[in-house]
Design a protein around this motif. Structure first.
Motif, PDB file in Angstrom:
ATOM      1  N   CYS A  14       0.831  -1.205   0.000  1.00 29.77           N
ATOM      2  CA  CYS A  14       0.000   0.000   0.000  1.00 29.77           C
ATOM      3  C   CYS A  14       0.867   1.257   0.000  1.00 29.77           C
ATOM      4  CB  CYS A  14      -0.927   0.002   1.199  1.00 29.77           C
ATOM      5  SG  CYS A  14      -2.159  -1.275   1.119  1.00 29.77           S
ATOM      6  N   LEU A  15       1.992   1.206   0.710  1.00 36.59           N
ATOM      7  CA  LEU A  15       2.910   2.349   0.752  1.00 36.59           C
ATOM      8  C   LEU A  15       3.465   2.645  -0.636  1.00 36.59           C
ATOM      9  CD1 LEU A  15       4.601   4.296   2.565  1.00 36.59           C
ATOM     10  CD2 LEU A  15       6.293   2.528   2.679  1.00 36.59           C
ATOM     11  N   GLY A  17       2.077   1.871  -3.507  1.00 35.21           N
ATOM     12  CA  GLY A  17       0.983   2.420  -4.297  1.00 35.21           C
ATOM     13  C   GLY A  17       0.734   3.878  -3.994  1.00 35.21           C
ATOM     14  N   GLN A  18       0.766   4.229  -2.700  1.00 32.20           N
ATOM     15  CA  GLN A  18       0.511   5.622  -2.316  1.00 32.20           C
ATOM     16  C   GLN A  18       1.608   6.539  -2.821  1.00 32.20           C
ATOM     17  OE1 GLN A  18      -2.226   6.732  -0.731  1.00 32.20           O
ATOM     18  NE2 GLN A  18      -1.436   8.773  -1.077  1.00 32.20           N
ATOM     19  N   MET A  19       2.866   6.058  -2.817  1.00 31.53           N
ATOM     20  CA  MET A  19       3.969   6.887  -3.307  1.00 31.53           C
ATOM     21  C   MET A  19       3.833   7.120  -4.808  1.00 31.53           C
ATOM     22  SD  MET A  19       7.044   5.332  -1.107  1.00 31.53           S
ATOM     23  CE  MET A  19       8.395   6.467  -1.033  1.00 31.53           C
ATOM     24  N   LEU A  21       1.005   7.129  -6.432  1.00 36.32           N
ATOM     25  CA  LEU A  21      -0.158   8.011  -6.599  1.00 36.32           C
ATOM     26  C   LEU A  21       0.198   9.462  -6.324  1.00 36.32           C
ATOM     27  CD1 LEU A  21      -3.282   7.865  -7.051  1.00 36.32           C
ATOM     28  CD2 LEU A  21      -3.502   7.896  -4.601  1.00 36.32           C
ATOM     29  N   ASP A  22       1.034   9.703  -5.314  1.00 36.42           N
ATOM     30  CA  ASP A  22       1.352  11.082  -4.936  1.00 36.42           C
ATOM     31  C   ASP A  22       2.350  11.721  -5.877  1.00 36.42           C
ATOM     32  OD1 ASP A  22      -0.329  11.320  -2.896  1.00 36.42           O
ATOM     33  OD2 ASP A  22       1.097  10.898  -1.303  1.00 36.42           O
ATOM     34  N   ASN A  23       3.339  10.949  -6.360  1.00 43.06           N
ATOM     35  CA  ASN A  23       4.454  11.574  -7.074  1.00 43.06           C
ATOM     36  C   ASN A  23       4.320  11.556  -8.579  1.00 43.06           C
ATOM     37  OD1 ASN A  23       5.902  12.232  -4.722  1.00 43.06           O
ATOM     38  ND2 ASN A  23       6.486  10.091  -4.515  1.00 43.06           N
ATOM     39  N   PRO A  28      -5.865   6.051  -9.615  1.00 40.87           N
ATOM     40  CA  PRO A  28      -5.996   4.734  -8.971  1.00 40.87           C
ATOM     41  C   PRO A  28      -6.269   3.607  -9.962  1.00 40.87           C
ATOM     42  CG  PRO A  28      -7.130   6.349  -7.683  1.00 40.87           C
ATOM     43  CD  PRO A  28      -6.618   7.078  -8.877  1.00 40.87           C
ATOM     44  N   GLY A  29      -7.000   3.884 -11.065  1.00 41.15           N
ATOM     45  CA  GLY A  29      -7.236   2.849 -12.070  1.00 41.15           C
ATOM     46  C   GLY A  29      -5.949   2.357 -12.692  1.00 41.15           C
ATOM     47  N   ILE A  31      -3.036   2.451 -11.273  1.00 41.18           N
ATOM     48  CA  ILE A  31      -2.199   1.777 -10.280  1.00 41.18           C
ATOM     49  C   ILE A  31      -2.673   0.348 -10.052  1.00 41.18           C
ATOM     50  CG2 ILE A  31      -1.475   1.835  -7.872  1.00 41.18           C
ATOM     51  CD1 ILE A  31      -1.530   4.837  -8.089  1.00 41.18           C
ATOM     52  N   THR A  32      -4.020   0.141  -9.981  1.00 39.09           N
ATOM     53  CA  THR A  32      -4.487  -1.226  -9.763  1.00 39.09           C
ATOM     54  C   THR A  32      -4.129  -2.111 -10.952  1.00 39.09           C
ATOM     55  OG1 THR A  32      -6.641  -0.358 -10.392  1.00 39.09           O
ATOM     56  CG2 THR A  32      -6.317  -0.866  -8.104  1.00 39.09           C
ATOM     57  N   PHE A  35      -0.470  -2.989 -10.720  1.00 38.99           N
ATOM     58  CA  PHE A  35      -0.160  -3.968  -9.683  1.00 38.99           C
ATOM     59  C   PHE A  35      -0.577  -5.375 -10.100  1.00 38.99           C
ATOM     60  CE2 PHE A  35       1.519  -2.365  -5.667  1.00 38.99           C
ATOM     61  CZ  PHE A  35       1.652  -1.038  -5.989  1.00 38.99           C
TER      62      PHE A  35
END
Lengths: 116, 144
Positions: A14-15, A17-19, A21-23, A28-29, A31-32, A35
């Motif tokens: 999750c970390l 993914g969040q990095m 998303l932020d940078n 989110p579509g 990223i999933t 992954f």
């Protein structure tokens, strides 16, 4: 001990993914989907299987496990049926998740009203 | 126009990246912890095998996610915890559930039926395409 490993592994995924998303500008579509492809890639040499053996449930919850199960089901059928096994076994292991999502989503949609 | 951009940048809401990462790490970790806890409880209480109980665990998580989305407060949780809830299977269930709820007014066939996988379809499509290509490569290398 598997509880601690589950906490660390799922948190780490999750970390990451969040990095992303932020940078970056990915949604989110993106990223999933990314992954899922990563999970599928990790399984071709059975790396994800050994992760699941050590970590347990924490590795089966993230969406990477979806890609892993797709490849795993497809490859396990090739030993019996050859190339056509890739087509036959693709949804062997992930069918539970997809069926559960469709059923629950359909019945809850019939019952509940949309809120905005 | 450049001046406008400068002013707009000044007043943009600042997102604290370190705080976001920390929150999603903790939230994702708790989800993983719960997953393993559910598996071990099922194994001990109902004497199920590990494979069966992990399948039950995934169904339980999907059920909880669909229930909370239909009650309306899962969206607030997602804006708070972000990737901590998007990356686990709950995010997949949430996207299916919310797109089918949005389309409920358009009827059963053209509403719910055709819009259910509007957002989550990309996961299935790219999963199957990449799994097929990678599986074919692995099969051709041999020694599965």
């Amino acid at each position: 001990m598997k509880l601690v490993y589950s906490f660390l592994f799922c948190g780490l995924i999750c970390l990451i993914g969040q990095m992303i998303l932020d940078n970056t500008k990915l949604t989110p579509g993106h990223i999933t989907s990314l992954f899922v492809v990563v999970g599928a890639f990790l399984d071709i040499f059975h790396i994800y299987d050994s992760i699941i053996k050590v970590v347990g449930g924490g590795a089966q919850l993230p969406i990477t496990s979806f890609g892993h199960s797709l490849v795993h089901g497809a490859l396990s059928n090739t030993s019996e049926h050859g190339v056509i096994g890739l087509f036959m076994g693709m949804f062997d292991l992930t069918a539970t998740g997809i069926v559960a999502v469709i059923l629950f989503a359909f019945f809850f949609t019939l019952i509940c009203k949309p809120k905005d | 126009m450049d001046r406008y951009k400068e002013i707009a940048d000044l007043h943009k809401a600042k997102e604290n990246r370190i705080y976001n990462s920390f929150v999603s790490f903790i939230c994702g970790g708790v989800m993983g912890f719960l997953a393993e806890l559910i598996i071990e409880c099922l194994m001990n209480w109902f004497k199920l095998s590990r494979t069966d109980s992990s399948i039950y665990m995934i169904v339980i998580f999907i059920f909880i996610s669909c229930l909370f989305t239909s009650l309306g407060f899962f969206d607030k949780l997602v804006t708070k915890f972000k990737c901590g809830l998007i990356i686990p299977i709950t995010g997949f269930a949430h996207s299916v559930m919310s797109s089918s709820l949005d389309a409920k007014n358009e009827g059963l066939i053209y509403g719910i039926g055709s819009n259910m996988f509007k957002l989550a379809g990309s996961v299935i499509v790219y999963g199957v395409v990449s799994a097929f290509i990678l599986g074919l490569i692995r099969y051709l290398i041999g020694g599965v």
